[in-house]
Design a protein around this motif. Sequence first.
Motif, PDB file in Angstrom:
ATOM      1  N   ARG A 171       0.775  -0.792  -0.088  1.00 47.32           N
ATOM      2  CA  ARG A 171       0.230   0.165  -0.289  1.00 47.32           C
ATOM      3  C   ARG A 171       1.220   1.043  -0.037  1.00 47.32           C
ATOM      4  O   ARG A 171       1.075   2.180  -0.398  1.00 47.32           O
ATOM      5  N   ASP A 186      -3.415   8.674   2.186  1.00 47.92           N
ATOM      6  CA  ASP A 186      -4.353   7.898   3.712  1.00 47.92           C
ATOM      7  C   ASP A 186      -4.046   6.930   2.537  1.00 47.92           C
ATOM      8  O   ASP A 186      -4.879   5.992   1.581  1.00 47.92           O
ATOM      9  N   SER A 187      -3.852   5.970   3.366  1.00 48.59           N
ATOM     10  CA  SER A 187      -3.815   4.095   2.379  1.00 48.59           C
ATOM     11  C   SER A 187      -5.237   3.790   2.943  1.00 48.59           C
ATOM     12  O   SER A 187      -4.919   2.893   2.028  1.00 48.59           O
ATOM     13  N   ASN A 188      -6.307   4.126   3.703  1.00 47.10           N
ATOM     14  CA  ASN A 188      -7.417   3.833   3.292  1.00 47.10           C
ATOM     15  C   ASN A 188      -8.327   3.710   2.276  1.00 47.10           C
ATOM     16  O   ASN A 188      -8.804   3.059   1.659  1.00 47.10           O
ATOM     17  N   THR A 189      -7.464   4.742   1.195  1.00 40.14           N
ATOM     18  CA  THR A 189      -7.713   5.218  -0.025  1.00 40.14           C
ATOM     19  C   THR A 189      -7.965   4.133  -0.929  1.00 40.14           C
ATOM     20  O   THR A 189      -8.926   3.917  -1.680  1.00 40.14           O
ATOM     21  N   GLU A 191      -7.033   0.343  -0.016  1.00 39.47           N
ATOM     22  CA  GLU A 191      -8.136   0.010  -0.468  1.00 39.47           C
ATOM     23  C   GLU A 191      -9.622  -0.062  -0.903  1.00 39.47           C
ATOM     24  O   GLU A 191     -10.159  -0.731  -1.976  1.00 39.47           O
ATOM     25  N   VAL A 192     -10.201   1.552  -0.819  1.00 39.96           N
ATOM     26  CA  VAL A 192     -11.521   1.637  -1.593  1.00 39.96           C
ATOM     27  C   VAL A 192     -11.482   1.474  -2.862  1.00 39.96           C
ATOM     28  O   VAL A 192     -12.205   0.978  -3.883  1.00 39.96           O
TER      29      VAL A 192
END
Length: 220
Positions: A171, A186-189, A191-192
Motif C-alpha cells: 500500500r 491515506d492508505s485507506n483510499t 483499499e477503496v
Amino acid sequence: MRILVVEDDENLLRQLSEALTTAGYVVDQASDGEEAHFLGDTEPYDAIILDVGLPVMDGISVLERWRRDQRNMPVLILTARDRWSDKVAGIDAGADDYVTKPFHIEEVLARVRALIRRAAGHASSELECGPLRLDTRTARVTVNGSPLKLTSHEFRLLDYLMHHQGSVVSRTELIEHLYDQDFDRDSNTIEVFVGRLRKKIGVDLIETIRGQGYRLHHDA
C-alpha cells in the motif's frame, strides 16, 4: 505513475506538466538542479524528465549524483539541438534517453511511456493480464474486449499494477507512486480504489496478500 519534470523555462515546465497530467501521470516539478537532486534522492519516481541547462546545479551533475547514490529511475534528458556534447555527456552520466529542443510534446510522452515499460520489463505498449488489456498509448482498458470506464485514480492504480503484475505491491508503494508530494496520503483510499476496480473488472485478478499488499495475477 509518478513523474518529476525538471525545467527552468516556466512555459515549457507548465506545458510538459499539463500534458503529462492529462495523460494520467502524477507530476512533481523542479526548476533548478538543487531542488531536482533533493526530490530525486528522496522521492520514488517512475521516470524523470531532466533539462541539462539548469541553474544552481546543471542537469548532468544532478544525474551523476543520482547514479552515484544508486538512484536507478529512468531519466530522459532534454538537450539543445546544437549541443551534441550534452547528449554524449548525458548518456555517459546514466541517462536512458534524450530529446532535443525544440520538440513535440507527443514525442516526450512516447519516450516516457517506453522508459516506464522497459523499466518494468515490458516490450509492448499493450499490457495484458488474463482477459484484461491496457493500452499505454491510448489509456484504453478492456476486459474480454469490452471497454472499461475508470476514474483517473482507478486508472492510475490499475496502470501501476499492470506494469508490475506478478509482484506484490505494498500500500505504501502505491501511495508513493499514485499521489504527488503534497497530497494528503491515506492508505485507506487505496483499499477503496482496489474494491472499486475489482467490481468493475468483474474477474478475480487482484489478490490481497495479507500484511503485504496486492498482486495482479491472471492465476489469482
